[in-house]
Design an enzyme around this catalytic site. Structure first.
Site, PDB file in Angstrom:
ATOM      1  N   VAL A 234     -52.423 -16.407  46.756  1.00 38.27           N
ATOM      2  CA  VAL A 234     -52.202 -14.771  46.686  1.00 38.27           C
ATOM      3  C   VAL A 234     -52.751 -14.330  45.683  1.00 38.27           C
ATOM      4  CG1 VAL A 234     -50.411 -13.235  46.615  1.00 38.27           C
ATOM      5  CG2 VAL A 234     -49.920 -15.440  48.030  1.00 38.27           C
ATOM      6  N   HIS A 440     -40.667 -25.325  29.785  1.00 40.41           N
ATOM      7  CA  HIS A 440     -39.505 -24.364  29.881  1.00 40.41           C
ATOM      8  C   HIS A 440     -39.775 -23.165  29.842  1.00 40.41           C
ATOM      9  CE1 HIS A 440     -36.568 -28.172  29.461  1.00 40.41           C
ATOM     10  NE2 HIS A 440     -37.409 -28.193  30.424  1.00 40.41           N
TER      11      HIS A 440
END
Length: 519
Positions: A234, A440
């Protein structure tokens, strides 16, 4: 479930295929099965079912091929099985991931030299360690009154359990030793305990890792209105006036461009590429890319004393060794780090040739540290330079503050104490992993209670100023956390998916009513 025919329109277009994108697909499939859902993934499908964990692949050559296929522009570069193996002055990714080629550190800053991404169906959920602890203390998002219920639902989708290693002898011993050092003065919920894990048993009984395939589940795979398009990048979120109206996507196999109209768009790439896509689409709120949050990671290792070799046998080529286990030392505001204590089947440091390792007897200790949040820690995008995917190149600005260094020093002291409590340390001192090692990353599309310029999206994950555009992933988490973020980010995805489902359901009911009136 995967196919190459691009739809002209969908009710919901989902960018990315990791655990949070999978959560949107699952909740929508359950609540609004008539809704047409199109999911786009920049990388290939590397497993069957799509989104499964690569470590469940028994054949080493097939597993390595799946990991290489996940490494996008980094495929072919040397990798290391642990960031602790990175030598001074080198930058190497873990198998299945790739690093930023440039822009990972501004002059005079710490940067994120080993910030890593993956490109494959399932995202990082095909490579992770499955740890799903709940946030505690200041890690929690205090303006979400339904957070506990959302976390319950996230545990359902991920298949979280604390019983995976219940019968194994060595994890219990590890927890007893850790508890003697940690538990005094802690509330019962904050004491040493088994790590909640996203794992499951195959029909033949083998314990294996869970990935985005588990989150999607049969309700998504069996949904005739769900389409997963891999190798589909995309390039832009399309807008009609102020609202999201679809996506522009490039077929990576043919190079052809497609525009897919959509009533809702969910961008769940990762905490670096989600803000990148919004930026490339001209959607640039003030907080976009800011409050970038990595978790500094301190590691150490010890060897359990008095382990009988008769207790253990080596694991098979896939899945998890049930002799080993993962224990959890929860975060507290007084001790702002989260402990992930993993037993290993081999030593992380060289041992003598005549010193065999009993699987599970080597204990790897890791403490993740909560970051001192700053809007100056950020990822920026350079419109003048394209990355390997043709999108604006990333530029990381990231510093460890004085408060961060203090927390890291405290974590180093604590991890030595924990290592000594467990057994015989294998090294003289702990090691602080290079910035970016945690994988993270958070905060770059952060959630806020109100639109005051310090957040990107609402409590429902809808982008302020752009109706019908939602963001997903660890980047949505607004708090400073030390615990593994996947459970929390999936919980936030549940809230967003329910909001979309409610709007779609009302819209579909209105359409049915209009059709009946016309007849």
């Amino acid at each position: 479930m995967t196919r190459r025919e691009y739809p002209l329109e969908a009710d919901v277009a989902i960018v990315g295929s990791g655990p949070t994108s999978a959560a949107y697909a699952r909740i929508l499939s359950e609540l609004v099965p008539a809704a047409r859902i199109a999911m786009f993934e920049a990388g290939p499908s590397i497993s069957n079912p799509p989104g499964a964990h690569v470590k469940n692949i028994a054949d080493p050559a097939e597993r390595a091929a799946a990991q290489r296929a996940s490494e996008g522009p980094g495929a072919g570069a040397p990798t290391v099985s642990s960031p602790g193996q990175v030598k001074a002055g080198t930058r190497q990714a873990r198998p299945g991931t790739f690093l930023l080629a440039e822009g990972f550190a501004a002059p005079g800053e710490d940067g994120l030299p080993v910030a890593a991404m993956s490109s494959n169906v399932g995202g990082m959920g095909a490579h992770w360690t499955g740890a799903c602890p709940r946030p505690g203390g200041s890690e929690r998002i205090d303006f979400l009154p339904d957070l506990e219920e959302l976390l319950d639902e996230a545990e359902r989708l991920l298949g979280v359990t604390t019983q995976a290693f219940e019968q194994a002898p060595l994890p219990r011993r590890v927890r007893e030793l850790l508890a003697a050092r940690v538990d005094a003065g802690r509330e019962s919920s904050l004491r040493v305990q088994p790590m909640p894990l996203a794992v499951h048993r195959r029909p033949e009984g083998e314990l294996v890792w869970s990935g985005a395939d588990v989150v999607m589940g049969e309700p998504t795979r069996a949904n005739a209105n769900f389409t997963l398009l891999d190798n589909s990048l995309v390039l832009r979120v399309l807008t009609d006036g102020a609202s999201a109206s679809g996506v522009e996507v490039r077929d990576q196999e043919t190079g052809t461009l497609h525009q897919v109209a959509a009533r809702f768009v969910v961008v769940g790439a990762d905490a670096l590429r989600t803000p990148q896509l919004l930026w490339a689409s001209g959607i640039r709120p003030a907080a976009l890319g800011r409050y970038l949050n990595d978790q500094a990671q301190v590691v150490f290792a010890s060897r359990l004393r008095g382990v009988d070799a008769q207790l253990a046998s080596r694991s098979s080529g896939a899945g998890l060794s049930e002799q080993s286990g993962v224990s959890w030392v929860p975060y507290t505001d007084d001790e702002p780090f989260h402990g992930q204590i993993m037993q290993l089947d081999a030593s992380p440091v060289p041992l003598a040739d005549d010193d065999p390792v009993v699987p599970g007897s080597i204990v790897g200790l890791g403490l993740f540290c909560a970051k001192d949040l700053s809007e100056e820690d950020r990822v920026e995008f350079d419109d003048r330079v394209a990355d390997s995917y043709g999108l604006p190149a990333m530029r990381i600005h990231y510093r460890l503050s004085a408060a961060d260094h203090q927390v890291i020093e405290r974590a180093k002291e604590q991890i030595v104490r924990l290592g000594q409590a467990v057994g015989d340390p294998l090294d003289d001192r702990p090691f602080v992993l290079p910035p970016g090692s945690s994988l993270h990353y958070q905060g770059t599309t952060r959630m806020g209670q109100v639109d005051d310029g310090t957040s990107v999206c609402s409590p429902d994950s809808q982008v302020w100023q752009v109706p019908r555009l939602y963001v997903a992933g660890n980047g949505v988490i607004p708090t400073s956390t030390a615990c593994n973020p996947t459970l929390t980010s999936v919980a936030l995805a549940v809230r967003g998916a329910r909001r979309i489902a409610e709007e779609l359901e009302n819209s579909l009911l209105m359409s049915e009513s209009d059709n009946r009136m016309c007849k």
